[in-house]
Design an enzyme around this catalytic site. Structure first.
Site, short mmCIF file in Angstrom:
data_model
loop_
_atom_site.label_atom_id
_atom_site.label_comp_id
_atom_site.label_asym_id
_atom_site.label_seq_id
_atom_site.Cartn_x
_atom_site.Cartn_y
_atom_site.Cartn_z
N GLU A 193 -6.48 -6.44 5.20
CA GLU A 193 -6.45 -5.76 3.89
C GLU A 193 -5.68 -6.64 2.92
O GLU A 193 -4.56 -7.07 3.21
CB GLU A 193 -5.79 -4.39 4.05
CG GLU A 193 -5.76 -3.61 2.75
CD GLU A 193 -5.69 -2.09 2.94
OE1 GLU A 193 -5.82 -1.62 4.07
OE2 GLU A 193 -5.49 -1.39 1.92
N ARG A 194 -6.32 -6.89 1.80
CA ARG A 194 -5.74 -7.79 0.77
C ARG A 194 -5.48 -9.19 1.33
O ARG A 194 -4.53 -9.87 0.90
CB ARG A 194 -4.46 -7.20 0.17
CG ARG A 194 -4.58 -5.77 -0.27
CD ARG A 194 -5.77 -5.51 -1.14
NE ARG A 194 -5.92 -4.09 -1.47
CZ ARG A 194 -6.99 -3.62 -2.12
NH1 ARG A 194 -7.98 -4.40 -2.50
NH2 ARG A 194 -7.06 -2.34 -2.41
N GLU A 317 -1.29 7.45 -0.34
CA GLU A 317 -2.69 7.02 -0.38
C GLU A 317 -3.47 7.52 0.83
O GLU A 317 -4.18 6.77 1.48
CB GLU A 317 -2.77 5.49 -0.49
CG GLU A 317 -2.12 4.98 -1.76
CD GLU A 317 -2.27 3.47 -1.96
OE1 GLU A 317 -2.40 2.74 -0.98
OE2 GLU A 317 -2.26 3.06 -3.14
N ASP A 391 3.09 -1.37 -8.48
CA ASP A 391 2.43 -1.98 -7.33
C ASP A 391 2.21 -3.48 -7.45
O ASP A 391 1.10 -3.91 -7.79
CB ASP A 391 1.08 -1.29 -7.09
CG ASP A 391 0.50 -1.66 -5.73
OD1 ASP A 391 1.21 -2.29 -4.95
OD2 ASP A 391 -0.65 -1.30 -5.47
N GLU A 419 -2.92 -10.25 -3.98
CA GLU A 419 -3.80 -9.14 -4.35
C GLU A 419 -4.04 -9.06 -5.85
O GLU A 419 -5.16 -8.85 -6.30
CB GLU A 419 -3.19 -7.83 -3.84
CG GLU A 419 -3.98 -6.60 -4.25
CD GLU A 419 -3.38 -5.31 -3.71
OE1 GLU A 419 -2.34 -5.34 -3.04
OE2 GLU A 419 -3.97 -4.25 -3.98
#
Ligand code: GCW
Length: 730
Positions: A193-194, A317, A391, A419
């Site tokens: 992820e990312r 999330e 973020d 990211e």
């Protein structure tokens, strides 16, 4: 029909291909440094004088002791000497050694007495000292532990790799932070992820039997900068990681890393007792749930006696958490902390939470959630706080949580992976970002209460302290997808060890060890790297703009996005551009996020005139004709100026890189050159899309003399990238 950004260029692409086919053919046999060896290349030192000197100084060396860690020291030294000095140097007996390495307790008594006063107190610290011993000059690397001796060895090697003097060394060093970890957002199916550098380096399928050389090289690289922990799996955790089959795989990795001083940690899913344990609930106050975690901890420690602990993303999330059972974050964290405590394990509990129902402005939510819990966490819990309140944006003010919880240890979470900073094709050196955050004064206990002092435990006298970096590592041959981005892994480690070091100095070391020793080239690249983050802020999110990237994949600009199910996922929520102006009013006249900061920061940020320009639109909604004090331009003109300046600076960086061609390895040169081609295109894309979008509201023309945007706003708005790398939920 949505169209891929790159396809519009197909024709130009073909043309270029034809024109460049000769160099391209030549390039197909281009050899050189592909980046795998990172900063531990140990290529021969080109100066014969220096090389002789080093050979003389370390002519006979000896490592005292037989632990696995000391075996690693032996291997690394022999490998490094053979590379740097062109030959193995003989291993000696004590009486003739000119380099002696060992734990203090292992040194011969007279030598020990000579140095023990200067050895740092902490377990991981080391001393490198040149002394007179038995009538000879001797270099000693010693420490309280074998791991300290390993760190000292890498420090000595850096001295050689950067061609420093070794005449009379006296280097004593110890880490300012205890926990220095990489967080891998790696899924068990190897999607990262990312992640923009290929697949996960963990080949779960072939573990535990198959151990890649890369695992050892990963450990070497981390140990060389003092990183002492790794969280192997994504915080969006798969509960399978805690099943016996996977724990055997984790054990195999822990066994590889142990000699290098690296502990293994795991991200856990809060609902694991239900998902894999067959329980009806995961309520942290339920005795059966508590017992389940205790048993799990026991099983883990039976396999991995030095297991580090758990990292948890809870009630964030869509992840489960104690809130699902009406319990607080503290109750959730403490249950896990109690399970780990008997074995010395810790919990890193993430503060990255924001809830839909709260209707509180997103940047304020983590503080509102955690500040009232201060003092309720067990002392083996660290709250892991992202550097900014939203973020990992190209620039954010620091999270107001830093300094706000005197009774709770806070650790920093930085992102190393890119990211929001151009994935793996934008050259952005993160040293200046990390330093900007660490040196920010929170005023929590008056002037000088920097973020660094909060997280190193010194401000409030905490025993535990730590820092995490979300890894940018993948299976790409060069590890990080872009050679210059290796420097971000490197600088993260160096600053985790000692946050007082300068970002420029660390960049300089990295360049010399990785790219070149040519003085002019080192200076030029260092300058470029130091400017690079500001350049990117300018072409992406100048003046405090934030969260205006494309949806989901976060690739490219998307300031127009307004249709996502949650308000605070939409870029329009963050920039609030309208006819009257632009920016998010977080002052007391608006959502009053500034109230979460200490005085006098709070007052400073309440007034646009005293707010640093870099945060202007983070804290204020200002009219398009607002005068920017530093330049005298109107806000609109300043915004446009910065977007254009950013894109122009990328062009200049690329040109500068081209100039360095003959000073650099051909393969390294070419990799970075190609990435600059993409970065230039994408910087212009950001510039044009954002300027056109905001122009609808400002209603003002572009200042004279500027190149026209390449396409219309409608063109940029319809671009789509279904296969952009690194997306979540895979
Ligand atoms: O930055 C956001 C990312 C998510 C990530 C999340 C988090 C791991 O877009 O991909 O999930 O933050 O930090 O938990």
């Amino acid at each position: 029909m949505k169209k891929n950004y790159r396809t519009g260029r197909r024709f130009t692409g073909y043309l270029l291909l034809v024109l460049l086919s000769f160099p391209l053919l030549a390039r197909s046999i281009l050899t050189g440094e592909d980046g795998y060896r990172l900063w531990l290349k140990y290529d021969p030192i080109s100066s014969p004088v220096l090389s002789d000197k080093y050979r003389h100084q370390f002519s006979h060396w000896q490592v005292l002791g037989e632990s696995q860690t000391l075996q690693v020291v032996r291997q690394e030294l022999d490998y490094a000497f053979r590379g740097l000095l062109g030959k193995s140097l003989p291993v000696a007996r004590s009486s003739e050694a000119s380099l002696i390495i060992g734990r203090l307790a292992n040194l011969p008594a007279p030598l020990r007495i000579e140095v023990e006063q200067s050895v740092p107190a902490s377990k991981e610290g080391y001393l490198i000292k040149t002394i007179r011993y038995r009538g000879k000059t001797v270099n000693v690397i010693t420490a309280k532990t074998d791991i300290g001796a390993l760190y000292g060895t890498f420090r000595l090697l850096r001295q050689l790799q950067t061609l420093q003097s070794v005449d009379t060394m006296h280097i004593a060093s110890e880490p300012k932070l205890k926990i220095r970890v990489l967080d891998h957002w790696d899924n068990l199916n190897r999607h990262v992820e990312r992640g923009y550098a290929g697949q996960s380096i963990w080949d779960w399928h072939k573990l535990p039997e198959y151990i890649y050389q890369r695992y050892y090289d990963y450990a070497r690289a981390n140990a060389s900068v003092g990183i002492n922990g790794t969280v192997l799996n994504n915080v969006n955790a798969d509960p399978l990681i805690l099943t016996p089959r996977y724990l055997d795989k984790v054990t195999a990795l822990a066994d590889v890393f142990r000699p290098y001083g690296i502990r293994v940690y795991l991200s856990v899913k809060f609902s694991a007792p239900q998902l894999t344990g067959g329980l009806k609930t995961s309520d942290p106050l339920d005795p059966a749930v508590r017992q389940w975690w205790k048993n799990k901890a026991r099983d883990i420690y039976q396999k991995i006696p030095d297991f580090g602990g758990f990292l948890v993303k809870a009630n964030s999330e869509g992840q489960p958490g104690p809130g699902d059972f009406g319990r607080t974050h503290a109750e959730g964290a403490n249950m896990l902390a109690d399970a780990l405590a008997p074995y010395g394990g810790i919990v890193m509990w993430r503060a990255f939470v924001y809830a839909n129902e709260k209707h509180e402005e997103r940047s304020k939510q983590a503080y509102s959630e955690f500040k009232p819990l201060d003092g309720q966490f067990r002392d083996n819990v660290l709250l892991q706080v992202k550097n900014g309140p939203v973020d990992f944006q190209p620039r954010e003010p620091v999270s107001p949580l830093f300094g706000a919880t005197p009774n709770t240890s806070l650790m920093m979470e930085f992102q190393i992976t890119m990211e929001y900073l151009g994935f793996s094709t934008h050259a952005v050196y993160l040293g200046p970002l990390y330093k900007e955050v660490l040196e920010t004064d929170t005023y929590a206990k008056g002037q000088g209460s920097t973020v660094a002092k909060v997280i190193d435990g010194s401000l409030f006298g905490h025993r535990l302290s730590g820092i995490a970096g979300v890894s940018d590592i993948g299976s790409d041959r060069n590890w990080t997808g872009h050679i210059l981005l290796q420097a971000n892994w490197y600088v993260f480690g160096r600053l985790a060890w000692d946050h007082t070091q300068s970002a420029a100095g660390i960049a300089g070391d990295w360049i010399k060890m990785t790219l070149t020793h040519d003085e002019q080239a080192v200076a030029a690249i260092e300058k470029m790297m130091m400017a690079s983050r500001e350049v990117t802020v300018n072409y992406m999110t100048p003046l405090g703009l934030h969260h205006i990237m494309g949806t989901g994949h976060h690739y490219g600009p998307g300031p127009w996005v307004d249709s996502l199910p949650r308000d605070d996922w939409n870029p329009v929520y963050y920039h609030k551009a309208d006819q009257a102006g632009i920016g998010f009013d977080r002052s007391p006249r608006g959502v009053n996020a500034v109230e979460q900061y200490f005085s006098p920061l709070r007052e400073q940020l309440s007034d646009p005139q005293t707010t640093p320009e870099k945060f202007l639109l983070w804290f204020h909604h200002l009219p398009w004709d607002y005068k920017i004090p530093s330049s005298g331009r109107t806000l609109w003109n300043e915004l446009v100026h910065r977007y254009y300046q950013g894109a122009a600076d990328v062009k200049a960086m690329a040109a500068q890189w081209d100039h360095l061609q003959d000073k650099l390895d051909p393969l390294q040169f070419e990799q970075v050159r190609m990435a600059f081609v993409i970065q230039q295109q994408e910087a212009e894309w950001w510039r044009d899309a954002c300027v056109l979008y905001f122009q609808q509201f400002s209603g003002q023309p572009l200042p004279d003399g500027l190149e026209k945007p390449h396409h219309t706003l409608a063109y940029y708005e319809q671009l789509s990238f279904p296969y952009a790398p690194g997306q979540g939920g895979k």
